[in-house]
Design a protein around this motif. Structure first.
Motif, PDB file in Angstrom:
ATOM      1  N   VAL A 123      -2.125   1.847  -7.461  1.00  0.00           N
ATOM      2  CA  VAL A 123      -2.039   0.570  -6.744  1.00  0.00           C
ATOM      3  C   VAL A 123      -3.445   0.177  -6.313  1.00  0.00           C
ATOM      4  O   VAL A 123      -4.193   1.004  -5.778  1.00  0.00           O
ATOM      5  CB  VAL A 123      -1.124   0.681  -5.504  1.00  0.00           C
ATOM      6  N   LEU A 124      -3.799  -1.081  -6.548  1.00  0.00           N
ATOM      7  CA  LEU A 124      -5.088  -1.619  -6.116  1.00  0.00           C
ATOM      8  C   LEU A 124      -4.843  -2.626  -5.002  1.00  0.00           C
ATOM      9  O   LEU A 124      -4.252  -3.684  -5.227  1.00  0.00           O
ATOM     10  CB  LEU A 124      -5.812  -2.297  -7.280  1.00  0.00           C
ATOM     11  N   ALA A 125      -5.301  -2.320  -3.788  1.00  0.00           N
ATOM     12  CA  ALA A 125      -5.220  -3.253  -2.662  1.00  0.00           C
ATOM     13  C   ALA A 125      -6.524  -4.017  -2.606  1.00  0.00           C
ATOM     14  O   ALA A 125      -7.595  -3.428  -2.414  1.00  0.00           O
ATOM     15  CB  ALA A 125      -4.982  -2.501  -1.355  1.00  0.00           C
ATOM     16  N   THR A 126      -6.466  -5.333  -2.769  1.00  0.00           N
ATOM     17  CA  THR A 126      -7.690  -6.130  -2.893  1.00  0.00           C
ATOM     18  C   THR A 126      -8.373  -6.410  -1.564  1.00  0.00           C
ATOM     19  O   THR A 126      -9.487  -6.927  -1.551  1.00  0.00           O
ATOM     20  CB  THR A 126      -7.394  -7.450  -3.624  1.00  0.00           C
ATOM     21  N   VAL A 127      -7.729  -6.095  -0.456  1.00  0.00           N
ATOM     22  CA  VAL A 127      -8.368  -6.048   0.861  1.00  0.00           C
ATOM     23  C   VAL A 127      -7.782  -4.836   1.593  1.00  0.00           C
ATOM     24  O   VAL A 127      -6.702  -4.361   1.232  1.00  0.00           O
ATOM     25  CB  VAL A 127      -8.154  -7.332   1.700  1.00  0.00           C
ATOM     26  N   PRO A 128      -8.442  -4.347   2.645  1.00  0.00           N
ATOM     27  CA  PRO A 128      -7.922  -3.176   3.357  1.00  0.00           C
ATOM     28  C   PRO A 128      -6.777  -3.530   4.306  1.00  0.00           C
ATOM     29  O   PRO A 128      -6.780  -3.190   5.481  1.00  0.00           O
ATOM     30  CB  PRO A 128      -9.147  -2.668   4.139  1.00  0.00           C
ATOM     31  N   SER A 129      -5.775  -4.217   3.787  1.00  0.00           N
ATOM     32  CA  SER A 129      -4.575  -4.556   4.555  1.00  0.00           C
ATOM     33  C   SER A 129      -3.412  -4.586   3.585  1.00  0.00           C
ATOM     34  O   SER A 129      -3.251  -5.541   2.821  1.00  0.00           O
ATOM     35  CB  SER A 129      -4.742  -5.908   5.256  1.00  0.00           C
ATOM     36  N   THR A 130      -2.616  -3.525   3.587  1.00  0.00           N
ATOM     37  CA  THR A 130      -1.537  -3.402   2.615  1.00  0.00           C
ATOM     38  C   THR A 130      -0.353  -2.722   3.293  1.00  0.00           C
ATOM     39  O   THR A 130      -0.248  -2.732   4.522  1.00  0.00           O
ATOM     40  CB  THR A 130      -2.032  -2.642   1.362  1.00  0.00           C
ATOM     41  N   THR A 131       0.547  -2.154   2.525  1.00  0.00           N
ATOM     42  CA  THR A 131       1.693  -1.473   3.110  1.00  0.00           C
ATOM     43  C   THR A 131       1.259  -0.408   4.117  1.00  0.00           C
ATOM     44  O   THR A 131       0.264   0.294   3.884  1.00  0.00           O
ATOM     45  CB  THR A 131       2.560  -0.809   2.016  1.00  0.00           C
ATOM     46  N   VAL A 132       1.981  -0.318   5.219  1.00  0.00           N
ATOM     47  CA  VAL A 132       1.633   0.698   6.223  1.00  0.00           C
ATOM     48  C   VAL A 132       2.363   2.011   5.951  1.00  0.00           C
ATOM     49  O   VAL A 132       2.184   2.976   6.680  1.00  0.00           O
ATOM     50  CB  VAL A 132       1.938   0.207   7.653  1.00  0.00           C
ATOM     51  N   ARG A 133       3.180   2.036   4.891  1.00  0.00           N
ATOM     52  CA  ARG A 133       3.827   3.266   4.438  1.00  0.00           C
ATOM     53  C   ARG A 133       3.086   3.772   3.207  1.00  0.00           C
ATOM     54  O   ARG A 133       2.627   2.986   2.387  1.00  0.00           O
ATOM     55  CB  ARG A 133       5.288   3.015   4.087  1.00  0.00           C
ATOM     56  N   ARG A 134       2.983   5.070   3.088  1.00  0.00           N
ATOM     57  CA  ARG A 134       2.287   5.633   1.939  1.00  0.00           C
ATOM     58  C   ARG A 134       3.013   5.248   0.656  1.00  0.00           C
ATOM     59  O   ARG A 134       4.191   5.556   0.482  1.00  0.00           O
ATOM     60  CB  ARG A 134       2.204   7.154   2.052  1.00  0.00           C
ATOM     61  N   PRO A 135       2.340   4.553  -0.263  1.00  0.00           N
ATOM     62  CA  PRO A 135       3.018   4.114  -1.488  1.00  0.00           C
ATOM     63  C   PRO A 135       3.292   5.291  -2.420  1.00  0.00           C
ATOM     64  O   PRO A 135       2.641   6.339  -2.339  1.00  0.00           O
ATOM     65  CB  PRO A 135       2.016   3.139  -2.111  1.00  0.00           C
ATOM     66  N   ALA A 136       4.269   5.093  -3.305  1.00  0.00           N
ATOM     67  CA  ALA A 136       4.665   6.153  -4.242  1.00  0.00           C
ATOM     68  C   ALA A 136       3.758   6.166  -5.463  1.00  0.00           C
ATOM     69  O   ALA A 136       4.203   6.374  -6.598  1.00  0.00           O
ATOM     70  CB  ALA A 136       6.117   5.927  -4.667  1.00  0.00           C
ATOM     71  N   ALA A 137       2.478   5.927  -5.237  1.00  0.00           N
ATOM     72  CA  ALA A 137       1.461   5.956  -6.292  1.00  0.00           C
ATOM     73  C   ALA A 137       0.110   6.041  -5.595  1.00  0.00           C
ATOM     74  O   ALA A 137      -0.020   5.659  -4.426  1.00  0.00           O
ATOM     75  CB  ALA A 137       1.536   4.695  -7.158  1.00  0.00           C
ATOM     76  N   PRO A 138      -0.929   6.542  -6.272  1.00  0.00           N
ATOM     77  CA  PRO A 138      -2.256   6.574  -5.667  1.00  0.00           C
ATOM     78  C   PRO A 138      -2.702   5.155  -5.268  1.00  0.00           C
ATOM     79  O   PRO A 138      -2.422   4.179  -5.969  1.00  0.00           O
ATOM     80  CB  PRO A 138      -3.147   7.144  -6.770  1.00  0.00           C
ATOM     81  N   LEU A 139      -3.411   5.073  -4.159  1.00  0.00           N
ATOM     82  CA  LEU A 139      -3.842   3.785  -3.609  1.00  0.00           C
ATOM     83  C   LEU A 139      -5.363   3.710  -3.581  1.00  0.00           C
ATOM     84  O   LEU A 139      -6.025   4.561  -2.970  1.00  0.00           O
ATOM     85  CB  LEU A 139      -3.300   3.607  -2.191  1.00  0.00           C
ATOM     86  N   VAL A 140      -5.922   2.696  -4.251  1.00  0.00           N
ATOM     87  CA  VAL A 140      -7.362   2.416  -4.210  1.00  0.00           C
ATOM     88  C   VAL A 140      -7.560   1.098  -3.469  1.00  0.00           C
ATOM     89  O   VAL A 140      -6.876   0.112  -3.762  1.00  0.00           O
ATOM     90  CB  VAL A 140      -7.966   2.340  -5.626  1.00  0.00           C
TER      91      VAL A 140
END
Length: 358
Positions: A85-102
């Motif tokens: 998962v690519l979060a384009t700003v440092p504001s995304t789901t507050v739960r740990r996603p079921a995939a690596p997060l960049v």
């Protein structure tokens, strides 16, 4: 690779420019990848043919957007089972996603220049960004400056993979043919752009026995327009300085393409896209002694000696007199910032993080 791109917070400004061009070039560079782009319902984002997922955001959006990211987007990630998962700003789901997060790091201005933000905005960023930093498996920073700031202010991030990936500027090749027949251009939509300093410098130039370069200041609306207009009138700069609002894309491109000089004495940037855009268009660039803009200019801009109006006025005089061979070297440097390179480096980082978690 299968990649989920969280573009829920990428509706405006520089982040929108970044996401639009990143998505626009991805298929050309890595046609084998499958991108799923998450945007708010009704978003005007062009997701460039990638799989689009619109999420409903309840009002107020400051609450509704993180709820949508933590609820609907979180479920979407579980269903799609992406590689990353690519979060384009440092504001995304507050739960740990079921995939690596960049996570993409733009800047930390709200922490280093808190006076330039409202208390509410600082609090929102503190909570959402802090949680995202904790969840991230890796970081992509748009400049070395921003990555250094992240590591200095959030020591726990130093142990996670990170890479610097500069933005591209080659989109200007599709703009109108560049010339230098227009006024110099500056930006005034945020206090870090230093519009008051610019007007102070222009008042000094007007007091000299030489022609004053015409100037257009962009992004001036509301109370800021009234205040800056008063300063212009008070200092008899009306015939030298024009205030303009936020311009439609085609008009903005025309104005920058015809600008004589780009005046960008910002005291804080995560990158400074107008700097590389201006260089790629063959314009003289004036910047302050600011870390990120000096990083991306790499010696090809005229740098103010200090943060005084006199220093900016002197820098303008130097910039106007730059020889053609100096401008050509700057243009070639600006042309090296391509979105294909940005896509390639981004994908390399995503693949490395995904592989490490597999």
């Amino acid at each position: 690779m299968k990649i989920v791109v969280d573009a829920m917070c990428a509706e405006y400004g520089g982040i929108r420019t970044y996401v639009d061009h990143l998505l626009g070039r991805w298929s050309a560079v890595h046609p084998e990848d499958e991108l799923h782009v998450v945007v708010p319902a009704g978003s005007s984002h062009d997701t460039a043919g990638h799989v689009r997922h619109e999420l409903r955001v309840r009002k107020p959006s400051t609450v509704g957007r993180p709820m949508a990211q933590t609820g609907a987007m979180h479920r979407l990630i579980r269903r799609l089972e992406p590689d990353v998962v690519l979060a384009t700003v440092p504001s995304t789901t507050v739960r740990r996603p079921a995939a690596p997060l960049v996570v993409v790091i733009l800047d930390l201005r709200h922490e280093l220049r808190p006076e330039q933000f409202t208390r509410g905005r600082r609090l929102l960023r503190h909570v959402s960004y802090g949680r995202t930093y904790a969840l991230a498996d890796g970081f992509l920073s748009i400049s070395q400056r921003s990555l250094d700031d992240l590591h200095a202010l959030h020591a726990d991030t130093r142990d996670k993979p990170a890479a610097v990936t500069h933005l591209g500027a080659d989109h200007v090749l599709r703009w109108p043919e560049p010339s230098r027949r227009g006024p110099s251009v500056a930006f005034a939509h945020h206090t870090n752009k230093n519009p008051d300093l610019i007007l102070d410098a222009w008042a000094l130039l007007a007091g000299r026995d030489e022609p004053v370069p015409p100037l257009m200041m962009l992004g001036v609306t509301g109370a800021r327009r009234e205040r800056l207009g008063g300063i212009i009138a008070e200092r008899s700069l009306t015939e030298h300085v024009t205030l303009a609002p936020f311009l439609p894309d085609d008009e903005f491109q025309r104005v920058l393409a015809s600008a004589d000089t780009i005046v960008f004495p910002s005291d804080f940037e995560g990158f400074g896209l107008p700097v590389v855009e201006g260089m790629a268009l063959g314009k003289p660039i004036v910047i302050g002694p600011e870390t990120a803009t000096m990083e991306v200019a790499d010696g090809h801009a005229v740098v103010m000696n200090d943060w005084s109006a006199a220093s900016l006025a002197d820098a303008m005089v130097r910039a106007i007199g730059l020889p053609d061979d100096t401008l050509e070297l700057a243009r070639a440097w600006g042309a090296s910032f391509t979105w294909d390179r940005t896509v390639g480096q981004t994908r390399e980082m995503l693949r490395a993080v995904a592989t490490a978690r597999s």
